[in-house]
Design an enzyme around this catalytic site. Sequence first.
Site, short mmCIF file in Angstrom:
data_model
loop_
_atom_site.label_atom_id
_atom_site.label_comp_id
_atom_site.label_asym_id
_atom_site.label_seq_id
_atom_site.Cartn_x
_atom_site.Cartn_y
_atom_site.Cartn_z
N SER A 130 0.83 -1.21 0.00
CA SER A 130 0.00 0.00 0.00
C SER A 130 0.86 1.25 0.00
O SER A 130 1.95 1.27 0.55
CB SER A 130 -0.94 0.03 1.20
OG SER A 130 -1.70 1.23 1.14
N LYS A 185 -4.22 -6.84 3.85
CA LYS A 185 -4.27 -5.74 2.88
C LYS A 185 -5.72 -5.44 2.49
O LYS A 185 -6.12 -4.28 2.32
CB LYS A 185 -3.44 -6.08 1.63
CG LYS A 185 -3.52 -5.02 0.52
CD LYS A 185 -2.85 -3.73 0.91
CE LYS A 185 -3.28 -2.47 0.20
NZ LYS A 185 -3.26 -2.38 -1.23
N HIS A 188 -7.18 -3.50 5.24
CA HIS A 188 -6.60 -2.14 5.13
C HIS A 188 -7.42 -1.32 4.14
O HIS A 188 -7.80 -0.18 4.40
CB HIS A 188 -5.13 -2.24 4.68
CG HIS A 188 -4.56 -0.93 4.21
ND1 HIS A 188 -4.87 -0.40 2.96
CD2 HIS A 188 -3.74 -0.04 4.80
CE1 HIS A 188 -4.26 0.76 2.82
NE2 HIS A 188 -3.56 1.01 3.92
N ASN A 189 -7.68 -1.92 2.97
CA ASN A 189 -8.42 -1.18 1.95
C ASN A 189 -9.86 -0.92 2.36
O ASN A 189 -10.43 0.14 2.06
CB ASN A 189 -8.39 -1.94 0.62
CG ASN A 189 -7.06 -1.76 -0.10
OD1 ASN A 189 -6.05 -1.42 0.52
ND2 ASN A 189 -7.05 -1.98 -1.39
N GLU A 192 -9.74 1.91 4.48
CA GLU A 192 -9.48 3.06 3.57
C GLU A 192 -10.81 3.58 2.99
O GLU A 192 -11.08 4.78 2.98
CB GLU A 192 -8.53 2.57 2.47
CG GLU A 192 -8.21 3.53 1.35
CD GLU A 192 -7.29 2.83 0.32
OE1 GLU A 192 -6.21 2.32 0.69
OE2 GLU A 192 -7.66 2.80 -0.89
N1 LIG Z 1 -2.50 1.84 -8.21
C1 LIG Z 1 -2.45 1.75 -6.89
O1 LIG Z 1 -2.53 2.76 -6.14
C2 LIG Z 1 -2.29 0.42 -6.23
C3 LIG Z 1 -2.46 -0.76 -6.93
N2 LIG Z 1 -2.27 -1.95 -6.28
C4 LIG Z 1 -2.41 -3.22 -6.98
O2 LIG Z 1 -1.22 -3.44 -7.74
C5 LIG Z 1 -1.51 -4.20 -8.92
C6 LIG Z 1 -1.03 -3.42 -10.14
O3 LIG Z 1 -1.72 -2.19 -10.16
P1 LIG Z 1 -1.27 -0.94 -11.04
O4 LIG Z 1 0.19 -0.88 -11.13
O5 LIG Z 1 -2.01 0.22 -10.50
O6 LIG Z 1 -1.89 -1.34 -12.44
P2 LIG Z 1 -1.53 -0.81 -13.91
O7 LIG Z 1 -2.78 -0.94 -14.69
O8 LIG Z 1 -0.86 0.51 -13.86
O9 LIG Z 1 -0.47 -1.86 -14.43
C7 LIG Z 1 -0.81 -3.20 -14.64
C8 LIG Z 1 0.40 -3.96 -15.10
O10 LIG Z 1 0.05 -5.33 -15.18
C9 LIG Z 1 0.39 -5.80 -16.48
N3 LIG Z 1 -0.54 -6.87 -16.86
C10 LIG Z 1 -1.88 -6.80 -16.97
N4 LIG Z 1 -2.39 -7.98 -17.29
C11 LIG Z 1 -1.33 -8.83 -17.41
C12 LIG Z 1 -1.21 -10.19 -17.73
N5 LIG Z 1 -2.29 -10.95 -18.00
N6 LIG Z 1 0.02 -10.73 -17.74
C13 LIG Z 1 1.11 -9.97 -17.49
N7 LIG Z 1 1.07 -8.67 -17.17
C14 LIG Z 1 -0.15 -8.11 -17.13
C15 LIG Z 1 0.29 -4.61 -17.37
O11 LIG Z 1 1.05 -4.84 -18.50
P3 LIG Z 1 0.70 -4.16 -19.94
O12 LIG Z 1 1.46 -2.86 -19.96
O13 LIG Z 1 1.20 -5.13 -20.90
O14 LIG Z 1 -0.79 -3.97 -19.98
C16 LIG Z 1 0.89 -3.54 -16.47
O15 LIG Z 1 2.28 -3.58 -16.49
C17 LIG Z 1 -3.02 -4.45 -8.88
O16 LIG Z 1 -3.27 -5.67 -8.26
C18 LIG Z 1 -3.53 -3.30 -8.00
O17 LIG Z 1 -4.76 -3.59 -7.40
C19 LIG Z 1 -1.88 -2.02 -4.97
C20 LIG Z 1 -1.70 -0.88 -4.25
C21 LIG Z 1 -1.91 0.42 -4.80
O1 LIG Z 2 -4.69 -0.67 -2.70
C1 LIG Z 2 -4.73 0.52 -2.87
C2 LIG Z 2 -4.29 1.46 -1.82
O2 LIG Z 2 -4.01 0.84 -0.63
C3 LIG Z 2 -5.26 1.05 -4.15
O3 LIG Z 2 -5.16 2.41 -4.27
C4 LIG Z 2 -6.59 0.51 -4.45
O4 LIG Z 2 -6.53 -0.02 -5.77
C5 LIG Z 2 -7.72 1.49 -4.40
O5 LIG Z 2 -8.89 0.74 -4.41
P1 LIG Z 2 -10.17 1.13 -5.27
O6 LIG Z 2 -9.70 1.30 -6.70
O7 LIG Z 2 -11.11 0.00 -5.06
O8 LIG Z 2 -10.64 2.45 -4.68
#
Ligand SMILES: NC(=O)C1=CN([C@@H]2O[C@H](COP(=O)(O)OP(=O)(O)OC[C@H]3O[C@@H](n4cnc5c(N)ncnc54)[C@H](OP(=O)(O)O)[C@@H]3O)[C@@H](O)[C@H]2O)C=CC1
Ligand SMILES: O=C(CO)[C@H](O)[C@H](O)COP(=O)(O)O
Length: 483
Positions: A130, A185, A188-189, A192
């Site tokens: 997070s 986690k 946590h969300n 949130e």
């Molecule tokens: N954004 C946030 O604030 C937070 C996100 N998360 C979690 O982290 C994870 C990633 O989120 P985030 O970085 O925001 O997402 P993004 O959409 O920014 O990035 C997703 C990534 O996953 C890749 N991807 C998608 N599908 C596949 C697949 N089938 N095989 C291989 N690679 C794949 C994409 O590649 P490509 O470029 O090829 O599409 C890209 O690199 C999620 O589980 C999200 O819930 C956790 C905490 C905070």
């Molecule tokens: O994990 C997180 C922070 O801790 C992400 O920001 C989360 O993807 C936000 O959730 P949602 O898109 O459901 O509001």
Amino acid sequence: MELAEIGLVGLGVMGSNLALNIAEHGHRIAVWNRELPRLPEFIRDAGDLAQHIIPTETIEQLIAAIKPPRAVILMIPAGAAVDEQIGILKPLLGEGGLIIDAGNSDFRDTVRRVKELEGSGVTLVGMGVSGGEEGARHGPSMMAGGERSAFARIERIIMDIAARTKDGEPCAAWLGPDGAGHFVKTIHNGIEYADMQMIAEIYGAFRDGAGLKPAETAEIFKDWNTRELDSYLIEITARVLSAVDKETEKPIVDIILDRAGQKGTGLWSAVEAERLGRPASVIEAAVGARVLSSLKDEREAAEKAYGLGKPEAGAFTKNDAQLLEHALLAGKVVAYAQGFAVLAMASRMFDWNLPLPTVARIWRAGCIIRSQFLGTIAAAFEGPKVDNLLMTPAFIDIMKRSHGALREVVARAAQAGLPMPALSSALAYFDSYRQGRGTTDLIQAQRDFFGAHGFERIDQPGAHHGIWGISEMPATPTPGEKA
Ligand SMILES: NC(=O)C1=CN([C@@H]2O[C@H](COP(=O)(O)OP(=O)(O)OC[C@H]3O[C@@H](n4cnc5c(N)ncnc54)[C@H](OP(=O)(O)O)[C@@H]3O)[C@@H](O)[C@H]2O)C=CC1
Ligand SMILES: O=C(CO)[C@H](O)[C@H](O)COP(=O)(O)O
């Protein structure tokens, strides 16, 4: 070529920042992204850090670039993508392979995947991360689950890149077996969601109840951030409310559509809480509020049909800032009490032995719900064991001095027709929780009446039934007839 200590799949928002964070701490990392054009772009933006990064164009190259026994972080969307990547990585990693799923996976999937990998030579660590983009880059909070020995292999890297509290403690920990990290986690969300919804309701009191402009409300939130409510979410709320849209020169919140998105973790929290018999009603209300917000067309039609409530001038005024501050604090205590009660129950049900003070401690920095309040929670859990945070001396004290404000705010909002679903449910939970004799005696009687479900008596042990038969009931008089 010097091989990498670790690999990473998924150079999206989180993955790219996490990779830079790892590289910045001097750990050599190999990276791969499904869409190839992302790779050169990422390396270009990495600047000097690129010297610690090995870009790879195929998953086979990625594996070949990592020192055995190999460890790979997945930072990709939860669900099918994780199963697909585990399927691809499993044969390539071979004996001793370690996959760290760092996305927001459903803990039930993590438990299943850990089982499916048993005996394959490959191990899975499910680790919630997070802190959003900035956290991933400069120090997130990380909640790991899986085999303790598997986590130990990556512990040094994780501790190096984790957020640190003011006293220098890293905000990362191994919390228990299989799905423990992803469950923590998820909760946590959920918290949130509850925090954000209650803040939005208070913003509504200022906007619709007191007629304040966003910039005026921003000043109040800024002030609150110097006291008990001091937290990242209050801080960013003040910043969001003071932001102006470049095109229209209007406050940016005023031009954002009131339709909230959600990816699932809030809903999972509410569902798991009910399954575990520890309702998290504030989280449920927050999920429900996001769902209702998405029905924009229906809401607009309903406003036409019913008109708005009557948020007459004076439902709240600027002078109610302190009242609203205390109401938010009381609501927050209830939401966290519910979240931690769910964690305690899950720990018991799944045999995880979750260290609740540690959970509170690693949420003090790096994550989205970070706050000084979590230090108070950690200290409260270090005292004598209780079932609910609401029963710790520190929180009894906070609630005694703040639940009156919550009551006043919810009552005034109800009178004015201002929706406060999360704050109202926090108050309802508090009042129900502290009521030694509730009203479910009647529900038990009704259940026994229509389904012979039985009930317990307050004066005798065992199961009992009432005499509800039609012949024993006094006849219902017909209208106009004397009883
Ligand atoms: N954004 C946030 O604030 C937070 C996100 N998360 C979690 O982290 C994870 C990633 O989120 P985030 O970085 O925001 O997402 P993004 O959409 O920014 O990035 C997703 C990534 O996953 C890749 N991807 C998608 N599908 C596949 C697949 N089938 N095989 C291989 N690679 C794949 C994409 O590649 P490509 O470029 O090829 O599409 C890209 O690199 C999620 O589980 C999200 O819930 C956790 C905490 C905070
Ligand atoms: O994990 C997180 C922070 O801790 C992400 O920001 C989360 O993807 C936000 O959730 P949602 O898109 O459901 O509001």
